[in-house]
Scaffold this motif. Structure first.
Motif, PDB file in Angstrom:
ATOM      1  N   HIS A  90      30.895  41.364  41.778  1.00  0.00           N
ATOM      2  CA  HIS A  90      30.274  40.690  42.913  1.00  0.00           C
ATOM      3  C   HIS A  90      31.141  39.523  43.394  1.00  0.00           C
ATOM      4  O   HIS A  90      32.340  39.661  43.562  1.00  0.00           O
ATOM      5  CB  HIS A  90      28.869  40.220  42.517  1.00  0.00           C
ATOM      6  N   THR A  91      30.538  38.363  43.637  1.00  0.00           N
ATOM      7  CA  THR A  91      31.265  37.224  44.186  1.00  0.00           C
ATOM      8  C   THR A  91      32.372  36.721  43.259  1.00  0.00           C
ATOM      9  O   THR A  91      33.297  36.060  43.712  1.00  0.00           O
ATOM     10  CB  THR A  91      30.298  36.050  44.470  1.00  0.00           C
ATOM     11  N   SER A  92      32.286  37.050  41.972  1.00  0.00           N
ATOM     12  CA  SER A  92      33.311  36.593  41.026  1.00  0.00           C
ATOM     13  C   SER A  92      34.690  37.119  41.409  1.00  0.00           C
ATOM     14  O   SER A  92      35.705  36.489  41.108  1.00  0.00           O
ATOM     15  CB  SER A  92      32.969  37.036  39.602  1.00  0.00           C
ATOM     16  N   PHE A  93      34.756  38.259  42.099  1.00  0.00           N
ATOM     17  CA  PHE A  93      36.057  38.810  42.500  1.00  0.00           C
ATOM     18  C   PHE A  93      36.797  37.821  43.392  1.00  0.00           C
ATOM     19  O   PHE A  93      37.947  37.454  43.126  1.00  0.00           O
ATOM     20  CB  PHE A  93      35.869  40.137  43.242  1.00  0.00           C
ATOM     21  N   GLY A  94      36.138  37.370  44.460  1.00  0.00           N
ATOM     22  CA  GLY A  94      36.775  36.445  45.378  1.00  0.00           C
ATOM     23  C   GLY A  94      37.100  35.110  44.742  1.00  0.00           C
ATOM     24  O   GLY A  94      38.137  34.497  45.042  1.00  0.00           O
ATOM     25  N   LEU A  95      36.237  34.651  43.839  1.00  0.00           N
ATOM     26  CA  LEU A  95      36.457  33.358  43.191  1.00  0.00           C
ATOM     27  C   LEU A  95      37.646  33.418  42.241  1.00  0.00           C
ATOM     28  O   LEU A  95      38.432  32.463  42.153  1.00  0.00           O
ATOM     29  CB  LEU A  95      35.198  32.939  42.442  1.00  0.00           C
ATOM     30  N   LEU A  96      37.807  34.527  41.540  1.00  0.00           N
ATOM     31  CA  LEU A  96      38.945  34.684  40.638  1.00  0.00           C
ATOM     32  C   LEU A  96      40.242  34.826  41.424  1.00  0.00           C
ATOM     33  O   LEU A  96      41.283  34.259  41.059  1.00  0.00           O
ATOM     34  CB  LEU A  96      38.741  35.901  39.733  1.00  0.00           C
ATOM     35  N   VAL A  97      40.192  35.587  42.514  1.00  0.00           N
ATOM     36  CA  VAL A  97      41.374  35.766  43.355  1.00  0.00           C
ATOM     37  C   VAL A  97      41.762  34.433  44.004  1.00  0.00           C
ATOM     38  O   VAL A  97      42.943  34.105  44.136  1.00  0.00           O
ATOM     39  CB  VAL A  97      41.109  36.843  44.429  1.00  0.00           C
ATOM     40  N   GLN A  98      40.757  33.643  44.393  1.00  0.00           N
ATOM     41  CA  GLN A  98      41.032  32.319  44.947  1.00  0.00           C
ATOM     42  C   GLN A  98      41.761  31.449  43.929  1.00  0.00           C
ATOM     43  O   GLN A  98      42.701  30.720  44.276  1.00  0.00           O
ATOM     44  CB  GLN A  98      39.726  31.628  45.351  1.00  0.00           C
ATOM     45  N   GLU A  99      41.358  31.528  42.659  1.00  0.00           N
ATOM     46  CA  GLU A  99      42.013  30.759  41.605  1.00  0.00           C
ATOM     47  C   GLU A  99      43.471  31.182  41.452  1.00  0.00           C
ATOM     48  O   GLU A  99      44.360  30.343  41.257  1.00  0.00           O
ATOM     49  CB  GLU A  99      41.270  30.947  40.283  1.00  0.00           C
ATOM     50  N   ALA A 100      43.738  32.483  41.559  1.00  0.00           N
ATOM     51  CA  ALA A 100      45.116  32.973  41.474  1.00  0.00           C
ATOM     52  C   ALA A 100      45.962  32.412  42.612  1.00  0.00           C
ATOM     53  O   ALA A 100      47.126  32.037  42.411  1.00  0.00           O
ATOM     54  CB  ALA A 100      45.120  34.501  41.513  1.00  0.00           C
ATOM     55  N   CYS A 101      45.373  32.338  43.811  1.00  0.00           N
ATOM     56  CA  CYS A 101      46.090  31.776  44.956  1.00  0.00           C
ATOM     57  C   CYS A 101      46.417  30.303  44.726  1.00  0.00           C
ATOM     58  O   CYS A 101      47.509  29.834  45.056  1.00  0.00           O
ATOM     59  CB  CYS A 101      45.264  31.953  46.225  1.00  0.00           C
ATOM     60  N   LYS A 102      45.461  29.564  44.150  1.00  0.00           N
ATOM     61  CA  LYS A 102      45.700  28.150  43.864  1.00  0.00           C
ATOM     62  C   LYS A 102      46.862  27.990  42.889  1.00  0.00           C
ATOM     63  O   LYS A 102      47.707  27.095  43.046  1.00  0.00           O
ATOM     64  CB  LYS A 102      44.437  27.515  43.286  1.00  0.00           C
ATOM     65  N   LEU A 103      46.907  28.844  41.875  1.00  0.00           N
ATOM     66  CA  LEU A 103      47.993  28.766  40.890  1.00  0.00           C
ATOM     67  C   LEU A 103      49.344  29.126  41.514  1.00  0.00           C
ATOM     68  O   LEU A 103      50.393  28.767  40.994  1.00  0.00           O
ATOM     69  CB  LEU A 103      47.694  29.696  39.707  1.00  0.00           C
ATOM     70  N   ALA A 104      49.288  29.857  42.638  1.00  0.00           N
ATOM     71  CA  ALA A 104      50.509  30.211  43.364  1.00  0.00           C
ATOM     72  C   ALA A 104      50.806  29.193  44.457  1.00  0.00           C
ATOM     73  O   ALA A 104      51.657  29.430  45.326  1.00  0.00           O
ATOM     74  CB  ALA A 104      50.376  31.603  43.966  1.00  0.00           C
TER      75      ALA A 104
END
Length: 305
Positions: A211-225
């Motif tokens: 569910h929404t965890s997908f976008g939140l995890l992907v957002q975290e990956a973007c922040k780390l990049a």
């Protein structure tokens, strides 16, 4: 889908609903004339195996690439991890069609062969585009599939877990009853609540849906990049539009990315004043000191959902 949604919302680690599906689904298909169907239950999902059909190996100007993709997707279909798919790979520089193939079955309820003309409900296609956007960051070396996005007592959640729906996060949204509508419209608040929670399952176990965890995890990956979701998406969208314009410049669908605009959480947040009454009314209705009228108004608003 309804059975899975119910079991997910109940946060059942071993959803009993899947047991009903695994017994009832083959019976349903056999009544429609589809035999030799195998359904194997797993911890959070089930694997469906339908008879492999004789279908075209696909076309395209890069026969080696056609063969590789065809073998990969057919193996996934044979193992029950892929129901069916259409795949078209375009060359970024020339717009040439490198791969064009279709295989497998079109639907769980009416498993007809997938062809190049089969229409699909693309309600959840945004996850695929976000995945491509983040994979571009991986390709650029700005983040890795093995990058850890969350650490918990049940294991480390990596970017690969997020993209492959094996993160262990089953909840519809983090926070439960503590999550207000205002919180839901703020990705930073939502992410903070999710990362404060343990995954329901150990990372690595296949989920039927995320569910929404997908976008939140992907957002975290973007922040780390050192970027964000919007920038990563725009970069990929610009590439996709440029390629499709080369491939079919006169087509009204040459810029699909610009047509797939839908409100984001940030958009909802900017229009928060439109939700103020809804938020206040529902919060008042949930209060222990709510009057009969306030409870009635709360019930009226929630009935829309």
């Amino acid at each position: 889908s309804l059975l899975f949604e119910a079991s997910s919302r109940l946060e059942v680690s071993l959803p009993l609903m899947h047991l009903f599906v695994c017994h009832g689904y083959p019976m349903l298909l056999k009544e429609q004339g589809h035999t030799n169907v195998k359904v194997q239950p797993s911890m959070t999902s089930f694997t469906l195996k339908l008879p492999v059909m004789q279908q075209s190996l696909g076309t395209g100007s890069d026969l080696g690439l056609v063969s590789k993709f065809s073998q990969l997707l057919r193996a996934l279909h044979g193992d029950g991890h892929l129901l069916g798919a259409q795949l078209c790979v375009l060359d970024l520089a020339t717009g040439a069609t490198l791969v064009d193939l279709a295989l497998g079955h079109s639907s769980w309820l009416n498993p007809l062969p997938v062809t190049a003309d089969t229409l699909f409900n693309i309600l959840e296609i945004s996850k695929m585009f976000l995945s491509f956007s983040v994979l571009r960051l991986v390709e650029q070396g700005r983040v890795s599939l093995k990058t850890v996005l969350q650490e918990s007592s049940k294991g480390k959640v990596s970017l690969e877990n997020a993209l492959s729906h094996t993160s262990g996060h089953l909840k519809l949204a983090p926070g439960g009853s503590e999550l207000s509508f205002r919180d839901f419209c703020d990705m930073d608040v939502l992410a903070k609540k999710m990362f404060a929670e343990e995954p329901l399952l150990a990372p690595g176990i296949r989920q039927q849906y995320q569910h929404t965890s997908f976008g939140l995890l992907v957002q975290e990956a973007c922040k780390l990049a050192n970027t964000n979701l919007s920038a990563a998406w725009k970069s990929f969208a610009d590439e996709a539009n440029a390629t499709l314009l080369l491939h079919s410049p006169s087509s009204p669908y040459a810029q699909p990315v610009s047509q797939m605009r839908s409100p984001s959480l940030e958009d909802l947040g900017k229009r928060m004043e439109e939700f103020e009454h809804f938020i206040d009314a529902t919060n008042r209705g949930k209060s222990k000191t709510a009057t009969a009228g306030q409870k009635a108004e709360h019930g009226m608003w929630m009935s829309f959902f």
